[in-house]
Design a protein around this motif. Structure first.
Motif, short mmCIF file in Angstrom:
data_model
loop_
_atom_site.label_atom_id
_atom_site.label_comp_id
_atom_site.label_asym_id
_atom_site.label_seq_id
_atom_site.Cartn_x
_atom_site.Cartn_y
_atom_site.Cartn_z
N PRO A 145 0.81 -1.21 0.00
CA PRO A 145 0.00 0.00 0.00
C PRO A 145 0.85 1.26 0.00
N ASP A 194 -3.16 4.72 -2.54
CA ASP A 194 -4.16 3.90 -1.85
C ASP A 194 -4.79 4.66 -0.69
N GLN A 196 -2.94 -7.96 2.11
CA GLN A 196 -3.03 -6.55 1.70
C GLN A 196 -2.74 -6.39 0.21
N SER A 197 -1.77 -7.15 -0.29
CA SER A 197 -1.44 -7.09 -1.71
C SER A 197 -2.62 -7.54 -2.56
N LYS A 207 -5.45 -4.92 -2.36
CA LYS A 207 -5.13 -3.75 -3.18
C LYS A 207 -5.34 -4.04 -4.66
N ARG A 208 -4.80 -5.17 -5.12
CA ARG A 208 -4.93 -5.51 -6.54
C ARG A 208 -6.38 -5.65 -6.95
N TRP A 225 -8.24 -2.18 -7.04
CA TRP A 225 -7.92 -1.40 -8.24
C TRP A 225 -8.52 -2.02 -9.49
#
Length: 271
Positions: free
Chosen positions: A109, A131, A218-219, A222-223, A226
């Motif tokens: 992030p 983010d 978290q990765s 986030k992906r 988006w």
């Protein structure tokens, strides 16, 4: 800014330091209001790629050195190009696209710290590609591109309307009016506005919280968030199901569940 801070890039238009699992990317052209030109964007790209390849990094802080975050494009630099400006801007725009895309595609992030002013395609593009955005109470925002006879870039034509709504985005882009910190928070352009003297503490607190989080979870979150900007509800469901199933088999997931049961803070290790 961090305990045990390590300097990774200590000179040039973009600086990079590391500590506590956090990479701090700082725009470093205070004499030009951190105005974006090809040299700055080239180093920005290199720094983002360096962060991308550093397995120690669990969160990123993006900030600007000097009185403002960034005034956008380096207008004096652009004006000096004369007849060569179209060619120069094609190169500059290509670098800017790589930079904002690099932030969005970082697996960790990005927390952006805005003070003073954020304007232009570069300024607004970076804000919209982050983010989490925290600004000081005196910060202001402006689109600015049409004011100098150009059009928005930095991905803002795709991201801004998703963030603040189409009508409001069109208003900001066409009128180039200033948006203060309070309005920016109200319309969702920033995550939150805090008193100026609390800005560093607020940014670092969030970054530390993220750096202590479960990195793979978290990765993935986030992906998918988006990616969700450009797809419908139904197409998101299979992706969510795959990620949840995969993450449930990780040590971090088991640690998170056990921490809830034991009423303690989890210690995530990224596996």
């Amino acid at each position: 800014m961090f305990q045990g801070e390590e300097t990774l890039v200590g000179e040039g238009p973009v600086l990079l330091t590391y500590g506590e699992g956090i990479a701090h990317i700082q725009l470093n052209r205070p004499e030009t209001g951190n105005g974006f030109d090809v040299d700055l964007m080239r180093q920005f790209q290199e720094v983002v790629m360096q962060v991308h390849g550093d397995s120690r990094v669990r969160a990123v802080i993006l900030s600007g050195n000097g009185k403002i975050f960034t005034g956008g494009g380096n207008v004096k630099d652009f004006a000096s190009k004369g007849a060569e400006l179209p060619h120069y801007l094609r190169m500059a725009t290509a670098y800017l696209q790589i930079c904002v895309s690099g932030l969005v595609n970082l697996e960790v992030p990005v927390v952006t710290r805005v003070h003073g002013f954020a304007a232009g395609g570069a300024g607004l593009g970076l804000v919209c590609a982050s983010d989490i955005v925290i600004c000081g109470a005196s910060a202001r925002f402006m689109a600015g591109a049409t004011r100098v006879g150009m059009a928005p870039d930095g991905g803002a034509t795709a991201t801004l309307s998703k963030i603040v709504g189409f009508r409001r985005a069109m208003d900001l882009v066409l009128t180039n009016r200033f948006v203060d910190a309070q309005e920016a928070e109200r319309i969702g352009l920033v995550t939150r506005a805090v008193p100026d003297d609390q800005l560093d503490e607020a940014v670092l607190t969030v970054a530390r919280q993220l750096a202590a989080g479960a990195p793979r979870a978290q990765s993935a979150a986030k992906r998918m968030m988006w990616n969700g900007l450009a797809r419908g509800f139904e197409s998101a469901l299979p992706d969510e199901a795959r990620e949840v199933a995969a993450l449930s088999g990780t040590g971090d997931a088991m640690e998170g569940l056990q921490a809830v049961i034991e009423k303690r803070q989890p210690v995530f290790k990224g596996h």
